[in-house]
Design an enzyme around this catalytic site. Structure first.
Site, short mmCIF file in Angstrom:
data_model
loop_
_atom_site.label_atom_id
_atom_site.label_comp_id
_atom_site.label_asym_id
_atom_site.label_seq_id
_atom_site.Cartn_x
_atom_site.Cartn_y
_atom_site.Cartn_z
N GLY A 1 0.84 -1.21 0.00
CA GLY A 1 0.00 0.00 0.00
C GLY A 1 0.86 1.25 0.00
NE ARG B 1 -2.17 -4.22 -1.91
CZ ARG B 1 -1.81 -3.77 -0.71
NH1 ARG B 1 -0.92 -4.41 0.01
NH2 ARG B 1 -2.36 -2.68 -0.21
CG ASP C 1 2.65 -6.98 7.63
OD1 ASP C 1 2.21 -6.45 6.58
OD2 ASP C 1 1.92 -7.55 8.45
CB THR D 1 2.40 0.44 6.36
OG1 THR D 1 1.02 0.15 6.64
CG2 THR D 1 3.20 0.16 7.62
CG ASP E 1 -2.41 -0.48 8.20
OD1 ASP E 1 -3.28 0.40 8.03
OD2 ASP E 1 -2.37 -1.53 7.53
CG ASP F 1 0.77 -2.82 10.82
OD1 ASP F 1 1.70 -2.22 10.25
OD2 ASP F 1 0.00 -3.59 10.23
NE ARG G 1 -6.18 -5.75 4.98
CZ ARG G 1 -5.52 -5.19 3.96
NH1 ARG G 1 -6.18 -4.59 3.03
NH2 ARG G 1 -4.21 -5.25 3.88
#
Ligand code: ATP
Length: 327
Positions: A14, A75, A106, A130, A132, A134, A176
């Site tokens: 992403g 991707r 990741d 990212t 996120d 995370d 997500r």
């Protein structure tokens, strides 16, 4: 120690605001240190297609302020196969490349680690890019700050109209597997409730909370739902509608606008620092590491460790504070 003479840089997975400042830093740090540098288009797909070009300091002029990534991202399924990795390796060797900087999340790091274990003569450093937030080993990932600010700007506007009409809005934000954006945006916008993938919030509890808000004379309510909440904003709104009659209930899914936009000052500086550190790590002979920022210092973490401990740890103290501040 392997001496590096030419490196490649790519963005994968992403896109995240801050990737461009990072690319700029990688290119200019490499050239300053006498290295050649190639930009790979479309992530791992570009390695397989041999889609790369030589970069110089002017290739990255005036990109600090741009969202997205000038190298494009993708991707790439073929990179998951042994054949795909072999083609990528042969292309890197044919271009004289012995070091690789990968900017992504990741999934990108999983691919980088597998590749580097198969072909250890190419050194690999990962940069956490990212929205996120995370990844273990960096308090912040590239793009998280900008995305959170974008979400806040949108929610502030929704609050205006919610308040004018005495409405309750369910607003779904990206994440997500991670509630990081939802939690920070929720605190910043005074959300009445924040629903995260890391925590189960019973619908009864949510309804009690909304009823208390109405009793306390609130004229509008905002419920932030992270994308990873298993019920989703539409189903939650439907459930609540059956029991809450005092609000007109609406749903907004913020979607991809959260990824775009000019990177914030924080992400420009973070991207610059991480890109600079990634090249210096390669020069020092490091490989299979992620560069991150911890307590405002650059830190190297083994990719293996960053991947096995990647979960976002929910900050219970922030959730508790948010509940109290939104009474
Ligand atoms: P984001 O967190 O924004 O989704 P990401 O880096 O996790 O970013 P992914 O799509 O999961 O995004 O991964 C990016 C790319 O990394 C994949 O398209 C694929 O090419 C590669 N990749 C992911 N997992 C593997 C794997 N197990 N082996 C080889 N390559 C992989």
């Amino acid at each position: 120690m392997q001496k590096i003479s030419k490196i490649a840089v790519l963005t994968s997975g992403g896109d995240a605001p801050g990737m461009n400042p990072c690319i700029r830093a990688v290119v200019r740090t490499a050239i300053y240190n006498g290295l050649h540098v190639a930009g790979v288009r479309q992530g791992y797909q570009g390695l397989i297609d041999n889609n790369m070009y030589d970069m110089d300091p002017r290739s990255v002029s005036n990109i600090l302020n741009l969202g997205g990534t000038i190298l494009k991202t993708a991707r790439c399924l073929p990179f998951r196969t042994d054949e795909g990795m072999e083609t990528a390796y042969k292309n890197l060797k044919a271009n004289g490349i012995d070091g690789l900087v990968v900017i992504g999340g990741d999934g990108t790091f999983t691919g980088a680690l597998r590749f580097s274990k198969k072909y250890p003569d190419i050194s690999v450093i990962g940069v956490p890019g990212t929205i996120d937030n995370d990844l273990y080993g960096s308090t912040y990932t590239l793009g998280f700050d900008t995305a959170t600010n974008t979400v806040i700007e949108a929610i502030d506007k929704i609050r205006d109209t919610a308040d004018a009409h005495d409405r309750l809005f369910f607003i779904e934000v990206m994440g997500r597997d991670s509630g990081a954006i939802a939690l920070r945006a929720g605190i910043s916008c005074g959300a009445e409730a924040i629903l995260l993938p890391e925590r189960d919030t019973a619908i009864e509890h949510l309804i009690e909370n909304l009823k208390a808000g109405q009793y306390n004379k609130k004229s509008s309510s905002i419920v932030i739902v992270a994308e990873g909440d298993k019920r989703g904003a539409y189903d939650l709104a439907e459930e609540v509608r059956k029991q809450v009659k005092f609000y007109d209930i609406k749903v907004t899914i913020l979607g991809h606008l959260q990824r775009g936009g000019s990177p914030s000052a924080f992400d420009r500086i973070l991207g610059s620092r991480l890109g600079f550190a990634a090249v210096n790590a390669l020069i020092k002979g490091e490989t299979q590491k992620m560069v991150g920022l911890e307590a405002n210092h650059i830190k190297l973490t083994d990719l293996e460790e960053a991947l096995t401990q990647h979960q976002f740890k929910l900050e219970d103290d922030l959730m508790e504070m948010s509940d109290i501040l939104s009474i």
